[in-house]
Enzyme design. Structure first.
Site, mmCIF file in Angstrom:
data_model
loop_
_atom_site.group_PDB
_atom_site.id
_atom_site.type_symbol
_atom_site.label_atom_id
_atom_site.label_comp_id
_atom_site.label_asym_id
_atom_site.label_seq_id
_atom_site.Cartn_x
_atom_site.Cartn_y
_atom_site.Cartn_z
ATOM 1 N N HIS A 1 0.872 -1.192 0.000
ATOM 2 C CA HIS A 1 0.000 0.000 0.000
ATOM 3 C C HIS A 1 0.902 1.233 0.000
ATOM 4 C CE1 HIS A 1 -3.673 -2.337 0.944
ATOM 5 N NE2 HIS A 1 -2.850 -3.104 1.630
ATOM 6 N N ASP B 1 2.138 -7.006 2.528
ATOM 7 C CA ASP B 1 0.990 -6.201 2.976
ATOM 8 C C ASP B 1 1.486 -4.938 3.690
ATOM 9 O OD1 ASP B 1 -1.557 -5.271 3.338
ATOM 10 O OD2 ASP B 1 -2.209 -6.871 4.703
HETATM 11 ZN ZN LIG Z 1 -6.260 -7.098 2.538
#
Ligand SMILES: [Zn+2]
Length: 441
Positions: free
Chosen positions: A72, A315
């Protein structure tokens, strides 16, 4: 000949390395010859090419640049947490040369223009390859599908509403069918929100003890099951993100055995940490899916070793200190991961004898690139020279302040880890050098 880090020549040799590729760490020392951004030779023994600037890497491991399928980078919209430039720097510092970004930005990456925007910002930063995924649904609202054709043409490598699940099974089925026609995967953030409710950590002993609302394993498993059945029905490629439960592991194992086109990833934290850490009340252990129980952690790690789980994805989820300083039930989910991923794997999986170093590297480079059809991840003659050097034995301690990421929310703060990225190269060009490294000669 002298090696000068400030001006890497167009043609050079890195000698005295142990090459790690194809799931194997070479026993003998070897060398890498780079010419105009491409791998000219990967050789064994002393360099055969003479007359080029040569770096003696002192026995460090030379591996393909790592590839992360789940990061992200928060741009556009939340640049106070991370930008594509700062995220790229964190990636390079972690040994990554390619990153697949998640589309849950503000606005969400739900059209071709925004896909191109992410790619352009990545090129501008120039520190790693940035491959965007697009949203499954417009605005990630779960209502209508985006224009996948245009987005793939613009460079999207897959689709996901990650951050949120796709609640509507019918929409998920259509997404799988549409993506399948374009040859790209659908990434499932498997979570039944009606089961997860307002949970903030794993539902179990520690949630009860701490008086916090729990997220049951079933929230993940029910959605994993649904998405696998939809992949079976459509023949499409489903990629299951951040697997955290032993139940999901078993569903994926069975589906693979039955020929369903499913791949899966696990994060460094789900591979090594469990829910008992939440007793510290530190929000650095608040993530979604949550840290589970020790037998889940063991099952996920075992599945990675067996290849049931294909790869390690970080992540990487940056959040500001102000947000993470909120009380446990108020703070946002997620931790950064790019700069600790390899060392966490070496420390907790390789050195504990649960995974070969070669296999760990393969699960962090070649395999993720392969399952997403990315044009990178292999250290082979003729390919772009995307590679990294690491010292598998160097011991260091994780200092959040020293992270390159704009956000410092790591679950591994203060941990002593083994294995350190020393330098990262993208298309033969240096993108990261460990400041404490003894490379300057
Ligand atoms: Zn997720």
């Amino acid at each position: 000949m002298d090696w000068n880090w400030r001006s890497i020549p167009a043609e050079y040799v890195i000698a005295n390395v142990r090459v790690c590729r194809g799931g194997k760490l070479a026993k003998r020392r070897g060398f890498l010859h780079v010419k105009k951004g491409k791998v000219e030779t990967v050789g064994v023994g002393e360099p055969t090419a003479e007359g080029f600037p040569t770096l003696d890497a002192g026995g460090w491991v030379c591996a393909p640049g790592l590839v992360d399928l789940h990061a992200h980078f928060r741009e556009p919209g939340q640049e106070e947490k991370e930008t594509i430039a700062t995220g790229s720097r964190a990636a390079a510092a972690g040994g990554f040369t390619a990153v697949v970004t998640m589309p849950n930005t503000q606005p969400a990456i739900d059209n071709a223009g925004l896909v191109r925007y992410v790619i352009d910002r990545g090129l501008e930063a120039g520190l790693c390859r940035v491959f965007p995924t697009g949203a499954i649904s417009t605005g990630r609202t779960g209502e209508t599908l985006c224009e996948y054709g245009e987005m793939v043409a613009a460079g999207a490598v897959g689709f996901t509403d990650d951050g949120s699940p796709v609640a509507h099974g019918g929409l998920m089925r259509n997404a799988l069918e549409y993506a399948s026609m374009l040859g790209v995967p659908i990434v499932s953030h498997a979570e039944d929100r009606t089961l997860a409710g307002a949970g903030v950590m794993h539902e179990g002993y520690w949630a009860t003890r701490l008086g916090l609302e729990g997220i049951p394993r079933a929230a993940e498993d029910a959605c994993t099951y649904r998405d696998i059945e939809l992949a079976r029905a459509t023949g499409a490629h489903l990629h299951v993100a951040h697997v955290s439960t032993r139940g999901s592991v078993e569903l994926i194992r069975r589906a693979k055995a039955e020929g369903v086109r499913v791949t899966a990833e696990a994060t460094p934290h789900h591979l090594t940490l469990d829910h008992s850490l939440c007793r510290s009340w530190s929000t650095m252990f608040k993530m979604n899916p949550p840290l589970r129980e020790p037998d889940d952690v063991a099952a996920v790690a075992q599945a990675l070793a067996e290849g049931v789980i294909d790869c390690v994805s970080t992540d990487h989820a940056p959040h500001t200190a102000t947000e993470k300083e909120l009380q446990f039930d108020q703070a946002p989910f997620g931790v950064v991961g790019l700069e600790t991923a390899l060392a966490v794997g070496i420390t907790h999986l390789v050195r504990e004898g649960r995974l070969d170093l070669g296999v760990l590297v393969q699960r962090m480079s070649e395999r993720p690139a392969e399952i997403f059809h990315l044009p990178c991840g292999r250290l082979e003659e003729g390919n772009d020279a995307d590679f990294m050097l690491f010292d598998p034995d160097e011991i260091w301690s994780v200092d959040p302040a020293a992270l390159q990421s704009k956000s410092k929310n790591t679950a591994f703060a203060g941990q002593t880890l083994t294995g350190r990225v020393k330098a990262t190269f993208l298309r033969g060009r240096l993108t990261w050098r460990d400041a404490d490294g003894s490379l300057e000669k």
